[in-house]
Scaffold this active site. Sequence first.
Site, mmCIF file in Angstrom:
data_model
loop_
_atom_site.group_PDB
_atom_site.id
_atom_site.type_symbol
_atom_site.label_atom_id
_atom_site.label_comp_id
_atom_site.label_asym_id
_atom_site.label_seq_id
_atom_site.Cartn_x
_atom_site.Cartn_y
_atom_site.Cartn_z
ATOM 1 N N LYS A 47 0.817 -1.222 0.000
ATOM 2 C CA LYS A 47 0.000 0.000 0.000
ATOM 3 C C LYS A 47 0.848 1.268 0.000
ATOM 4 O O LYS A 47 0.505 2.243 -0.661
ATOM 5 C CB LYS A 47 -0.897 0.036 1.243
ATOM 6 C CG LYS A 47 -1.947 -1.036 1.293
ATOM 7 C CD LYS A 47 -2.826 -0.816 2.511
ATOM 8 C CE LYS A 47 -3.588 -2.053 2.882
ATOM 9 N NZ LYS A 47 -4.608 -1.817 3.900
ATOM 10 N N ASP A 103 -9.526 2.448 2.440
ATOM 11 C CA ASP A 103 -9.450 1.964 3.834
ATOM 12 C C ASP A 103 -9.940 3.010 4.837
ATOM 13 O O ASP A 103 -10.645 2.688 5.794
ATOM 14 C CB ASP A 103 -7.996 1.655 4.220
ATOM 15 C CG ASP A 103 -7.505 0.348 3.635
ATOM 16 O OD1 ASP A 103 -8.319 -0.554 3.425
ATOM 17 O OD2 ASP A 103 -6.287 0.248 3.398
#
Length: 287
Positions: A47, A103
């Site tokens: 990420k 997220d």
Amino acid sequence: MQNAGINELGLEWRYLAFDVHPLHLREAILGAKVMKFIGLNLTVPHKLLAVDMVDALDESALTFGAVNTVRFEAKDENGEWQPLRHFEGDVPEVVRSHGFNTDADALGRALREGLKLDLPRSRVLLLGAGGAGRAAALKLASERVHELYLVNRTAQKAEGVAKEIRERFPQVNVVLGYPKETVDLVLNATSLGLKPEDELPFDAKQFALDRTKSVYDMIYRPAETRLLMAAKEAGCAVANGLGMLLYQGAAALELWTGQQAPLAVMKQALEQEVYGGGSKVAATFGR
Ligand code: ATR
């Protein structure tokens, strides 16, 4: 979860898992792009790395400094970038990778829907200042929580996160250490609780669970960590990290398809996959 969602939307797509070494991430993203994949999800440690590897970054990825969703796009007849779905098989050769972060919003949604929290007015004790902790702190700050208490085993990391929040969100009151009064939420972003023998993620001499209204544990396996069990006993509202996992996936599917994600179907598939449809799902999404 994604294949159930894809199926429900009647799409002839497949969501597959690939094990990619971080050293090969750039080639993997490029490979998916030239093979005209619809998109990608990335997990730790990719990420953070992907931020420097995609062709364009959405505001969400810039704000949280992490990419968990990539959408491949090409230019339409008006020169506007469109998701590859738009082209129905006739995809132009020039494709770009566009990085998003779903997220952070997923955490906000899980807290609002699972625990009925009104974030802008709430006082939060955040446990953990690693990758997940930093992202949670930035999300809470961006939602303008009233007060944010930061605790981490390695104090220096909590100080680093506090400094970043003070610079980027000066309106938010950030305090290092435990609150003296009650809070609305305790959020566990440490890895304590993954193993059955793990201790509680806070110092019981400095804080007690009867001083919070609710507890969110970002861990979802086990469904009920020691922290959530103790919190339930103390009368707190509780939810585990499955909500966040569901909502980040639903948001990714919406980015790829441009359609509303079939949440109920995805939720059921996720619970089946993670808990095997067992009885351990009670605390999952909150009250
Ligand atoms: P993630 O990306 O999941 O956040 P991480 O960056 O390794 O993973 O962060 C793990 C978090 O759990 C950190 O806050 C870590 O504390 P340190 O910063 O002091 O390492 C916390 N953590 C892990 N094991 C712990 C333990 N035994 N006691 C207390 N905190 C722990």
